[in-house]
Design an enzyme around this catalytic site. Structure first.
Site, short mmCIF file in Angstrom:
data_model
loop_
_atom_site.label_atom_id
_atom_site.label_comp_id
_atom_site.label_asym_id
_atom_site.label_seq_id
_atom_site.Cartn_x
_atom_site.Cartn_y
_atom_site.Cartn_z
N HIS A 18 0.84 -1.21 0.00
CA HIS A 18 0.00 0.00 0.00
C HIS A 18 0.87 1.26 0.00
CE1 HIS A 18 -3.08 -2.67 2.26
NE2 HIS A 18 -3.59 -2.45 1.06
N LYS A 42 -17.60 -6.35 6.94
CA LYS A 42 -16.31 -7.05 6.82
C LYS A 42 -15.79 -7.36 8.22
CE LYS A 42 -13.51 -6.55 2.73
NZ LYS A 42 -12.42 -5.84 2.05
N ARG A 91 -1.96 -5.70 -8.43
CA ARG A 91 -0.84 -6.61 -8.25
C ARG A 91 -0.83 -7.60 -9.40
NH1 ARG A 91 -2.85 -7.91 -2.35
NH2 ARG A 91 -4.64 -8.00 -3.69
N SER A 129 -3.00 -7.78 2.62
CA SER A 129 -3.30 -7.70 4.05
C SER A 129 -3.71 -9.09 4.54
CB SER A 129 -4.43 -6.71 4.31
OG SER A 129 -4.04 -5.42 3.91
#
Ligand code: PNS
Length: 161
Positions: A18, A42, A91, A129
């Protein structure tokens, strides 16, 4: 025109990937707002306040980075901040479908807002993450993948060896 970009995400927790994206964005935009999404649906490891504290500490010496949080629709937040650019990191190919859907949905909701994709450096492309949390939960080494302050916070969550 003052160039402000919004860099939204869960940042649960913020990783070196990040940070790489944010530093790239700073080469193009005057100010970047790192916007942490409050998503009660979440199951987050860190509370929004904890995520804010970590990110603020990391960028405390950079006046061009503002750390904030938002709830509701991202496009509403972007408009509220009088910005029109959203930054997302890419990514691998696997990120593409989700990002493609999200960018198009946001475009439909707010045609004046553009999504800019930036590629993470090759030393970061495997970092997420999710995997960081997985490794940390088994007390594996995450040095160099997250900043030391995040490493410490993860150790506090999961306990150290
Ligand atoms: O780091 P993440 O979890 O991939 O970030 C996703 C995020 C927070 C950018 C996205 O879920 C989001 O924008 N949430 C706010 C709600 C919203 O605007 N949804 C419409 C986009 S499909």
């Amino acid at each position: 025109m003052s160039k402000i970009a919004i860099y939204p995400g869960s940042f649960d927790p913020i990783t070196n990937g990040h940070i790489d994206i944010l530093n790239r964005a700073l080469k193009v935009f005057n100010k970047v707002i790192l916007a942490i999404a409050c998503n009660p649906r979440k199951n987050s490891l860190f509370t929004v306040d904890e995520r804010i504290r970590l990110a603020r500490e990391i960028f405390k010496n950079n006046k061009r980075v503002v750390v904030d949080s938002f709830d509701g629709l991202l496009v509403d937040y972007v408009r509220k901040k009088k910005a029109n650019v959203v930054i997302r990191g890419l990514r691998a190919v696997s990120d593409f479908e989700y990002e493609f859907q999200m960018a198009h949905m946001n475009k439909k909701l707010a045609p004046e807002i553009e999504t800019f994709f930036m590629m993470t450096g090759q030393e970061h492309f495997y970092i997420s993450s999710q995997t960081v949390k997985e490794v940390a939960s088994f007390r594996g080494c995450i040095k160099g993948i997250v900043p030391p302050i995040v490493e410490k916070a993860l150790r506090e969550k999961y306990g150290s060896k």
